[in-house]
Motif scaffolding. Structure first.
Motif, PDB file in Angstrom:
ATOM      1  N   THR A  80       4.681  33.575  26.892  1.00 34.07           N
ATOM      2  CA  THR A  80       4.249  34.678  27.740  1.00 34.07           C
ATOM      3  C   THR A  80       4.006  35.908  26.855  1.00 34.07           C
ATOM      4  OG1 THR A  80       6.581  35.147  28.166  1.00 34.07           O
ATOM      5  CG2 THR A  80       5.396  33.857  29.819  1.00 34.07           C
ATOM      6  N   PRO A  81       3.140  36.816  27.258  1.00 33.83           N
ATOM      7  CA  PRO A  81       2.839  37.986  26.434  1.00 33.83           C
ATOM      8  C   PRO A  81       4.089  38.840  26.168  1.00 33.83           C
ATOM      9  CG  PRO A  81       1.227  37.740  28.192  1.00 33.83           C
ATOM     10  CD  PRO A  81       2.331  36.794  28.497  1.00 33.83           C
ATOM     11  N   ALA A  82       4.088  39.519  25.021  1.00 35.17           N
ATOM     12  CA  ALA A  82       5.206  40.391  24.661  1.00 35.17           C
ATOM     13  C   ALA A  82       4.749  41.373  23.590  1.00 35.17           C
ATOM     14  CB  ALA A  82       6.395  39.569  24.171  1.00 35.17           C
ATOM     15  N   LYS A  83       5.645  42.253  23.177  1.00 36.41           N
ATOM     16  CA  LYS A  83       5.303  43.254  22.167  1.00 36.41           C
ATOM     17  C   LYS A  83       5.293  42.650  20.771  1.00 36.41           C
ATOM     18  CE  LYS A  83       6.724  47.733  20.293  1.00 36.41           C
ATOM     19  NZ  LYS A  83       7.699  48.859  20.376  1.00 36.41           N
ATOM     20  N   ARG A  84       6.369  41.902  20.422  1.00 38.18           N
ATOM     21  CA  ARG A  84       6.513  41.387  19.055  1.00 38.18           C
ATOM     22  C   ARG A  84       6.564  39.854  19.051  1.00 38.18           C
ATOM     23  NH1 ARG A  84      11.665  44.698  16.759  1.00 38.18           N
ATOM     24  NH2 ARG A  84      12.650  43.396  18.361  1.00 38.18           N
ATOM     25  N   LEU A  85       5.940  39.273  18.032  1.00 41.67           N
ATOM     26  CA  LEU A  85       5.999  37.827  17.828  1.00 41.67           C
ATOM     27  C   LEU A  85       6.641  37.562  16.476  1.00 41.67           C
ATOM     28  CD1 LEU A  85       5.298  34.871  18.481  1.00 41.67           C
ATOM     29  CD2 LEU A  85       3.036  35.281  17.461  1.00 41.67           C
TER      30      LEU A  85
END
Length: 275
Positions: free
Chosen positions: A124-129
């Motif tokens: 799912t989308p997020a700020k940091r990977l």
């Protein structure tokens, strides 16, 4: 380091065995040896092959009536005209003992289906990977770091790469150094990718297994970042089985949930891995 990079198939070695049915037969276009244990190579890409950045394929050599196939993550992004792979050399390995000897113009065979769990669609989308890798487990991240989709879904990317010796870190260092000059994604990556290296055997600027560095807090202190949080972060893991287990346990202890294409979540693990 030994590099060969000009395609000249005039001296290509003749095939000893016929190409099996229902596989691609592709030509080696470049080979680069990093150490006595690691090398990368590029082959032509079948026109009909479609894959997601981060997936793997089964590759082999036409050196037997029933060739040995092994899973290899594609290190090049889905838009590339060629296929890149990053491999360990195993002296008595059923495949790598011969694969490490390939030269420009040689033939590599490949099954026609790609698959794998290290794809951004499984998160799912997020700020940091956070991309956590050891050894040649960095290969799928080499693909993902050169794919615009990664930077559409995440604001910041932290790539960790842990190897035994300093020279084994070169592939990842060159990869990240060249990102901003990439004609397709260079403008997207500026200031958004951080490389975090460590070694476990040879003395280096930073030593230790990634789980120990995270657990001690040194990882966060070195990078000046907040602790991993499933609300803001996503994790991809690829490398040795020992590391996979430890980082998976760490992620779950922090509240991360394993995802898939059918049920995207906050971390994914690649278990089909060579090296």
């Amino acid at each position: 380091m030994n590099t060969t990079s000009a395609l000249n198939i005039a001296g290509a070695r003749p095939l000893q065995f016929p190409i099996p049915a229902n596989v691609y037969a592709e030509t080696v276009v470049s080979v680069k040896h990093y150490t006595d244990r690691l090398f990368s190579f590029r082959i032509t890409r079948p026109q009909s092959l479609r894959f997601r950045s981060g997936e793997f394929v089964m590759i082999g050599l036409p050196n037997a009536e029933k060739p040995v196939f092994r899973a290899y993550s594609i290190a090049s992004p889905a838009w590339d005209d060629e296929l890149e792979f990053f491999s360990i050399k195993v002296p008595d390995g059923p495949l790598t003992s011969e694969l490490q000897k390939i030269e420009i113009g040689d033939t590599v065979i490949m099954r026609q289906k790609s698959t794998g769990t290290l794809v951004v669609d499984a998160l799912t989308p997020a700020k940091r990977l956070f991309m956590i890798s050891t050894g040649t487990g960095i290969a799928p991240f080499a693909s993902l770091l050169r794919d615009p989709d990664t930077f559409e879904k995440f604001e910041q990317v932290v790539l960790t790469h842990t190897c035994r010796d300093n020279a084994e870190l070169t592939y990842g260092q060159e990869l990240v150094a060249e990102l901003e000059n990439d004609p397709l994604i260079g403008e997207l990556t500026g200031g958004r990718v951080t490389l975090y290296n460590s070694t476990t055997r040879e003395t280096s600027e930073r030593m230790g297994r990634i789980t120990a560095l995270i657990g001690s807090g040194k990882f966060y202190a070195d990078l000046g970042i907040d602790k991993l949080d499933p609300e803001t972060d996503r994790i991809m893991i690829c490398g040795s089985m020992h590391m996979l287990r430890d980082v998976k346990e760490l992620a779950e202890s922090l509240g991360f949930e394993e995802g898939s294409l059918h049920h995207p979540a906050s971390f994914v693990v690649e278990r089909a891995f060579v090296g």
